[in-house]
Design an enzyme around this catalytic site. Structure first.
Site, PDB file in Angstrom:
ATOM      1  N   LYS A  13      38.277  50.177   4.253  1.00 12.21           N
ATOM      2  CA  LYS A  13      36.872  50.618   4.131  1.00 12.21           C
ATOM      3  C   LYS A  13      36.287  50.915   5.523  1.00 12.21           C
ATOM      4  O   LYS A  13      35.624  51.926   5.720  1.00 12.21           O
ATOM      5  CB  LYS A  13      36.012  49.542   3.438  1.00 12.21           C
ATOM      6  CG  LYS A  13      36.513  49.150   2.060  1.00 12.21           C
ATOM      7  CD  LYS A  13      35.563  48.182   1.363  1.00 12.21           C
ATOM      8  CE  LYS A  13      35.447  46.815   2.009  1.00 12.21           C
ATOM      9  NZ  LYS A  13      36.657  45.987   1.936  1.00 12.21           N
ATOM     10  N   ARG A  88      29.013  42.394  -3.046  1.00 14.13           N
ATOM     11  CA  ARG A  88      30.284  41.703  -3.291  1.00 14.13           C
ATOM     12  C   ARG A  88      30.315  41.084  -4.690  1.00 14.13           C
ATOM     13  O   ARG A  88      31.308  40.513  -5.088  1.00 14.13           O
ATOM     14  CB  ARG A  88      30.446  40.534  -2.315  1.00 14.13           C
ATOM     15  CG  ARG A  88      30.861  40.866  -0.899  1.00 14.13           C
ATOM     16  CD  ARG A  88      32.285  41.300  -0.804  1.00 14.13           C
ATOM     17  NE  ARG A  88      33.104  40.682   0.201  1.00 14.13           N
ATOM     18  CZ  ARG A  88      33.167  41.009   1.470  1.00 14.13           C
ATOM     19  NH1 ARG A  88      32.390  41.952   1.972  1.00 14.13           N
ATOM     20  NH2 ARG A  88      34.013  40.401   2.280  1.00 14.13           N
ATOM     21  N   ARG A 127      45.998  42.805  11.516  1.00 10.49           N
ATOM     22  CA  ARG A 127      44.705  43.354  11.937  1.00 10.49           C
ATOM     23  C   ARG A 127      44.155  42.610  13.163  1.00 10.49           C
ATOM     24  O   ARG A 127      44.301  41.397  13.285  1.00 10.49           O
ATOM     25  CB  ARG A 127      43.714  43.245  10.786  1.00 10.49           C
ATOM     26  CG  ARG A 127      42.324  43.744  11.145  1.00 10.49           C
ATOM     27  CD  ARG A 127      41.511  44.009   9.937  1.00 10.49           C
ATOM     28  NE  ARG A 127      40.954  42.806   9.346  1.00 10.49           N
ATOM     29  CZ  ARG A 127      40.103  42.830   8.315  1.00 10.49           C
ATOM     30  NH1 ARG A 127      39.750  43.977   7.779  1.00 10.49           N
ATOM     31  NH2 ARG A 127      39.625  41.713   7.827  1.00 10.49           N
ATOM     32  N   ARG A 159      40.657  37.892  13.760  1.00 13.12           N
ATOM     33  CA  ARG A 159      39.535  37.230  13.071  1.00 13.12           C
ATOM     34  C   ARG A 159      39.952  35.862  12.554  1.00 13.12           C
ATOM     35  O   ARG A 159      41.083  35.700  12.096  1.00 13.12           O
ATOM     36  CB  ARG A 159      39.090  38.103  11.890  1.00 13.12           C
ATOM     37  CG  ARG A 159      38.047  39.133  12.281  1.00 13.12           C
ATOM     38  CD  ARG A 159      37.795  40.127  11.205  1.00 13.12           C
ATOM     39  NE  ARG A 159      37.495  39.535   9.896  1.00 13.12           N
ATOM     40  CZ  ARG A 159      37.035  40.225   8.863  1.00 13.12           C
ATOM     41  NH1 ARG A 159      36.823  41.526   8.982  1.00 13.12           N
ATOM     42  NH2 ARG A 159      36.790  39.646   7.714  1.00 13.12           N
ATOM     43  N   ARG A 170      40.455  34.868   0.031  1.00 11.34           N
ATOM     44  CA  ARG A 170      39.554  36.034   0.016  1.00 11.34           C
ATOM     45  C   ARG A 170      39.957  37.003  -1.098  1.00 11.34           C
ATOM     46  O   ARG A 170      39.097  37.606  -1.735  1.00 11.34           O
ATOM     47  CB  ARG A 170      39.583  36.748   1.370  1.00 11.34           C
ATOM     48  CG  ARG A 170      38.814  35.961   2.435  1.00 11.34           C
ATOM     49  CD  ARG A 170      39.183  36.395   3.823  1.00 11.34           C
ATOM     50  NE  ARG A 170      38.787  37.740   4.122  1.00 11.34           N
ATOM     51  CZ  ARG A 170      39.356  38.488   5.072  1.00 11.34           C
ATOM     52  NH1 ARG A 170      40.360  38.013   5.780  1.00 11.34           N
ATOM     53  NH2 ARG A 170      38.923  39.690   5.297  1.00 11.34           N
TER      54      ARG A 170
HETATM   55  P1  AMP Z   1      34.262  41.295   5.642  1.00 10.14           P
HETATM   56  O1  AMP Z   1      34.166  41.589   7.100  1.00 10.14           O
HETATM   57  O2  AMP Z   1      33.535  42.293   4.804  1.00 10.14           O
HETATM   58  O3  AMP Z   1      35.701  41.080   5.197  1.00 10.14           O
HETATM   59  O4  AMP Z   1      33.504  39.899   5.399  1.00 10.14           O
HETATM   60  C1  AMP Z   1      33.940  38.712   6.022  1.00 10.14           C
HETATM   61  C2  AMP Z   1      33.337  37.523   5.332  1.00 10.14           C
HETATM   62  O5  AMP Z   1      31.896  37.571   5.434  1.00 10.14           O
HETATM   63  C3  AMP Z   1      33.618  37.415   3.845  1.00 10.14           C
HETATM   64  O6  AMP Z   1      34.856  36.796   3.550  1.00 10.14           O
HETATM   65  C4  AMP Z   1      32.428  36.560   3.370  1.00 10.14           C
HETATM   66  O7  AMP Z   1      32.615  35.195   3.723  1.00 10.14           O
HETATM   67  C5  AMP Z   1      31.297  37.096   4.246  1.00 10.14           C
HETATM   68  N1  AMP Z   1      30.604  38.241   3.603  1.00 10.14           N
HETATM   69  C6  AMP Z   1      30.567  39.538   4.004  1.00 10.14           C
HETATM   70  N2  AMP Z   1      29.818  40.285   3.195  1.00 10.14           N
HETATM   71  C7  AMP Z   1      29.373  39.443   2.223  1.00 10.14           C
HETATM   72  C8  AMP Z   1      28.562  39.623   1.075  1.00 10.14           C
HETATM   73  N3  AMP Z   1      28.066  40.815   0.732  1.00 10.14           N
HETATM   74  N4  AMP Z   1      28.290  38.512   0.315  1.00 10.14           N
HETATM   75  C9  AMP Z   1      28.766  37.305   0.625  1.00 10.14           C
HETATM   76  N5  AMP Z   1      29.560  37.071   1.692  1.00 10.14           N
HETATM   77  C10 AMP Z   1      29.865  38.131   2.495  1.00 10.14           C
END
Ligand code: AMP
Length: 220
Positions: A13, A88, A127, A159, A170
């Site tokens: 994405k 999400r 990554r 990360r 996840r």
């Molecule tokens: P991402 O970078 O999108 O993979 O997000 C990393 C982490 O941030 C996720 O595993 C969640 O813990 C948190 N996170 C990101 N976006 C959301 C969301 N819309 N709702 C809840 N948690 C989020």
């Protein structure tokens, strides 16, 4: 125009968002990036969020909504937004619809980037990201030239949540909470499925074609 990129973590994405925002003069809002910024600044919200993020759980809806709403108030969002990582779950989708509706806006198109989980796992394990600007790299497909970010010169890191045990959680969280959004948006008639198991430029070519066909958009 407002675009939503749906897909499992590691489905690409962020890479597509980076290309779209330049060509279509949009801004990208990644709630993951906003939360990581709050974590690194050690704000109250960041400290609270990090406990969930380190385990691969979703951060509570209210906290994410708070951070998102503040970002959406900035004037640059008027250009149009690429949503990456929000919503999400179905509740977040409804909250986003409310926010956009109040401004007379809507999601114009949703791309669901589909990729088998074994490939997602491999991608996430290789990554890396820039510790300051968040630019994404991959040790196999897009390695950095050295140890520092080619855009801002900061250190490149793995990360905290790209560890195998956390990645698996996840993906489970994705299946349970986020995957139902595919049908949610399909029922609204705004979702297009995209085969994510291809090179970034090939996928991007298809996105551009669809934007032209469905929304009559020409990139700038
Ligand atoms: P991402 O970078 O999108 O993979 O997000 C990393 C982490 O941030 C996720 O595993 C969640 O813990 C948190 N996170 C990101 N976006 C959301 C969301 N819309 N709702 C809840 N948690 C989020």
């Amino acid at each position: 125009m407002n675009i939503l990129l749906l897909g499992a973590p590691g489905s690409g994405k962020g890479s597509q968002a980076e290309l779209l925002l330049n060509d279509y003069n949009l801004i990208q809002i990644s709630t993951g990036d906003l939360l990581r910024q709050a974590v690194s600044k050690k704000t109250e919200q960041g400290i609270l969020a990090s406990g969930y993020m380190n385990k691969g759980e979703l951060v509570p809806d209210e906290l994410v909504l708070n951070i998102l709403s503040l970002r959406l108030q900035k004037p640059d969002c008027k250009k149009g937004v690429i949503f990456d990582g929000y919503p999400r779950n179905v509740k977040q989708a409804e909250m986003l619809e409310d926010i956009l509706q109040k401004e007379g806006k809507k999601l114009d198109i949703v791309f669901n980037i589909d990729l088998p989980f074994d490939i997602v796992l491999k991608r996430l394990l290789s990554r890396r990201i820039c510790s300051t600007c968040g630019k994404g790299y991959n040790m196999i497909s897009n390695p950095p030239k050295g140890n520092t970010c080619e855009d801002c010169g900061s250190k490149i890191i793995t990360r905290d949540d790209d560890k195998e045990s956390v990645i698996i959680n996840r993906l489970e969280v994705y299946v349970e909470n986020t995957k139902p959004l595919i049908e949610h948006y399909r029922n609204k008639g705004i979702l297009t499925d995209i085969d994510g198991n291809r090179a970034v430029p090939e996928i991007y070519g298809e996105l551009k074609e669809i934007l032209t066909q469905k929304l009559g958009l020409k990139n700038q």
